[in-house]
Design an enzyme around this catalytic site. Sequence first.
Site, PDB file in Angstrom:
ATOM      1  N   LYS A 115       0.814  -1.223   0.000  1.00  0.00           N
ATOM      2  CA  LYS A 115       0.000   0.000   0.000  1.00  0.00           C
ATOM      3  C   LYS A 115       0.844   1.268   0.000  1.00  0.00           C
ATOM      4  O   LYS A 115       0.456   2.254  -0.610  1.00  0.00           O
ATOM      5  CB  LYS A 115      -1.047  -0.014   1.115  1.00  0.00           C
ATOM      6  CG  LYS A 115      -0.502   0.000   2.505  1.00  0.00           C
ATOM      7  CD  LYS A 115      -1.603  -0.092   3.541  1.00  0.00           C
ATOM      8  CE  LYS A 115      -1.066  -0.509   4.891  1.00  0.00           C
ATOM      9  NZ  LYS A 115       0.038   0.305   5.423  1.00  0.00           N
TER      10      LYS A 115
ATOM     11  N   ARG B 198      -6.847   1.999  11.242  1.00  0.00           N
ATOM     12  CA  ARG B 198      -6.309   0.658  11.454  1.00  0.00           C
ATOM     13  C   ARG B 198      -7.312  -0.224  12.190  1.00  0.00           C
ATOM     14  O   ARG B 198      -7.064  -1.414  12.358  1.00  0.00           O
ATOM     15  CB  ARG B 198      -5.063   0.714  12.320  1.00  0.00           C
ATOM     16  CG  ARG B 198      -3.735   0.988  11.641  1.00  0.00           C
ATOM     17  CD  ARG B 198      -3.402   0.042  10.534  1.00  0.00           C
ATOM     18  NE  ARG B 198      -2.045  -0.424  10.545  1.00  0.00           N
ATOM     19  CZ  ARG B 198      -1.018   0.203   9.992  1.00  0.00           C
ATOM     20  NH1 ARG B 198      -1.173   1.342   9.381  1.00  0.00           N
ATOM     21  NH2 ARG B 198       0.190  -0.333  10.011  1.00  0.00           N
TER      22      ARG B 198
ATOM     23  N   ARG C 299      11.756  -7.171   2.536  1.00  0.00           N
ATOM     24  CA  ARG C 299      11.756  -5.709   2.388  1.00  0.00           C
ATOM     25  C   ARG C 299      12.974  -5.022   3.036  1.00  0.00           C
ATOM     26  O   ARG C 299      13.367  -5.302   4.136  1.00  0.00           O
ATOM     27  CB  ARG C 299      10.487  -5.133   3.012  1.00  0.00           C
ATOM     28  CG  ARG C 299      10.444  -3.607   2.947  1.00  0.00           C
ATOM     29  CD  ARG C 299       9.058  -3.082   3.027  1.00  0.00           C
ATOM     30  NE  ARG C 299       8.521  -3.117   4.386  1.00  0.00           N
ATOM     31  CZ  ARG C 299       7.275  -2.737   4.660  1.00  0.00           C
ATOM     32  NH1 ARG C 299       6.458  -2.354   3.700  1.00  0.00           N
ATOM     33  NH2 ARG C 299       6.834  -2.789   5.895  1.00  0.00           N
TER      34      ARG C 299
ATOM     35  N   ARG D 148      13.499  -2.495   8.353  1.00  0.00           N
ATOM     36  CA  ARG D 148      12.674  -1.749   9.300  1.00  0.00           C
ATOM     37  C   ARG D 148      12.550  -2.581  10.562  1.00  0.00           C
ATOM     38  O   ARG D 148      12.341  -3.788  10.491  1.00  0.00           O
ATOM     39  CB  ARG D 148      11.282  -1.555   8.677  1.00  0.00           C
ATOM     40  CG  ARG D 148      10.954  -0.101   8.395  1.00  0.00           C
ATOM     41  CD  ARG D 148       9.708   0.006   7.595  1.00  0.00           C
ATOM     42  NE  ARG D 148       8.501  -0.314   8.354  1.00  0.00           N
ATOM     43  CZ  ARG D 148       7.275  -0.053   7.924  1.00  0.00           C
ATOM     44  NH1 ARG D 148       7.099   0.540   6.767  1.00  0.00           N
ATOM     45  NH2 ARG D 148       6.223  -0.382   8.631  1.00  0.00           N
TER      46      ARG D 148
ATOM     47  N   ARG E  77       2.323  -8.504  13.826  1.00  0.00           N
ATOM     48  CA  ARG E  77       1.678  -7.486  12.983  1.00  0.00           C
ATOM     49  C   ARG E  77       0.524  -8.095  12.178  1.00  0.00           C
ATOM     50  O   ARG E  77      -0.520  -7.473  11.995  1.00  0.00           O
ATOM     51  CB  ARG E  77       2.702  -6.846  12.031  1.00  0.00           C
ATOM     52  CG  ARG E  77       3.654  -5.921  12.776  1.00  0.00           C
ATOM     53  CD  ARG E  77       4.776  -5.431  11.883  1.00  0.00           C
ATOM     54  NE  ARG E  77       4.317  -4.538  10.841  1.00  0.00           N
ATOM     55  CZ  ARG E  77       5.007  -4.295   9.731  1.00  0.00           C
ATOM     56  NH1 ARG E  77       6.153  -4.892   9.516  1.00  0.00           N
ATOM     57  NH2 ARG E  77       4.527  -3.461   8.839  1.00  0.00           N
TER      58      ARG E  77
HETATM   59  P1  AMP Z   1       2.764   1.466   8.517  1.00  0.00           P
HETATM   60  O1  AMP Z   1       3.920   2.239   7.955  1.00  0.00           O
HETATM   61  O2  AMP Z   1       1.445   1.936   8.019  1.00  0.00           O
HETATM   62  O3  AMP Z   1       2.967  -0.020   8.385  1.00  0.00           O
HETATM   63  O4  AMP Z   1       2.750   1.764  10.089  1.00  0.00           O
HETATM   64  C1  AMP Z   1       3.851   1.431  10.914  1.00  0.00           C
HETATM   65  C2  AMP Z   1       3.410   1.380  12.364  1.00  0.00           C
HETATM   66  O5  AMP Z   1       2.922   2.664  12.770  1.00  0.00           O
HETATM   67  C3  AMP Z   1       2.255   0.435  12.651  1.00  0.00           C
HETATM   68  O6  AMP Z   1       2.670  -0.911  12.821  1.00  0.00           O
HETATM   69  C4  AMP Z   1       1.703   1.026  13.941  1.00  0.00           C
HETATM   70  O7  AMP Z   1       2.552   0.732  15.045  1.00  0.00           O
HETATM   71  C5  AMP Z   1       1.825   2.518  13.668  1.00  0.00           C
HETATM   72  N1  AMP Z   1       0.606   3.035  13.013  1.00  0.00           N
HETATM   73  C6  AMP Z   1       0.494   3.538  11.757  1.00  0.00           C
HETATM   74  N2  AMP Z   1      -0.746   3.960  11.501  1.00  0.00           N
HETATM   75  C7  AMP Z   1      -1.459   3.715  12.627  1.00  0.00           C
HETATM   76  C8  AMP Z   1      -2.816   3.933  13.014  1.00  0.00           C
HETATM   77  N3  AMP Z   1      -3.721   4.455  12.165  1.00  0.00           N
HETATM   78  N4  AMP Z   1      -3.187   3.553  14.263  1.00  0.00           N
HETATM   79  C9  AMP Z   1      -2.318   3.028  15.128  1.00  0.00           C
HETATM   80  N5  AMP Z   1      -1.024   2.790  14.840  1.00  0.00           N
HETATM   81  C10 AMP Z   1      -0.585   3.136  13.607  1.00  0.00           C
END
Ligand code: AMP
Length: 191
Positions: free
Chosen positions: A13, A85, A124, A137, A148
């Site tokens: 995404k 989320r 990744r 990461r 996750r």
């Molecule tokens: P992402 O880059 O979208 O995979 O987000 C990385 C991490 O940021 C996630 O695993 C969560 O720990 C946190 N995170 C991102 N967006 C949200 C959200 N909308 N609500 C809660 N945690 C978030």
Amino acid sequence: MRIVFFGSPGSGKGTQANELATGYSLTHVSTGELFRAKVLDSTRIGRRIGDTIAAGSLVDDITANYVLFKAIEGLNRFLVDGYPRNVAQARMFDVHLDNMGTKLTCALFLDVPIEVAEERLILRRTQRHDKVENYRRADDAPAVIHHRFDVYRKQTKPLIQYYSDRIIKVDGTGSPTEVTHKIVKALRKWE
Ligand code: AMP
């Protein structure tokens, strides 16, 4: 156009959101990116968010809502990636947009089989912003990936049902270019 974009970890995404935001002249708001930037602040809240991300858990809803609402302030054309989320965030977002006198155009769901997404995550590598070397990461560590996906299944996947009246499901397998074409085609009817 106001879009939320969701999918499992490793669904691609982030990559697709960048492409679409450019192609449709939308502001790309990634809560993951916003949170990672906060971690660099080295404040107490930054450290707390950093620990949460590293553990593969979700940042609390109040913080997530606050950060997202602030990021989209005054915007009418946006693509939000990584938010909501869970259903509680989705509800709050609908209420917030309603208070602003607007609403979402659609919710885009990138559908990728869990095995494919897991494989992608394990491979990744992202480019560190301040260094040339590649690194993994922290939340892509194999031990965290499992958690996750668990969080995704329990908290994020129910969004498919929540957004059933405005969802666009797109098959996220194939090359990034192929997936972009599929998304553009699917979005045509909402333009
Ligand atoms: P992402 O880059 O979208 O995979 O987000 C990385 C991490 O940021 C996630 O695993 C969560 O720990 C946190 N995170 C991102 N967006 C949200 C959200 N909308 N609500 C809660 N945690 C978030």
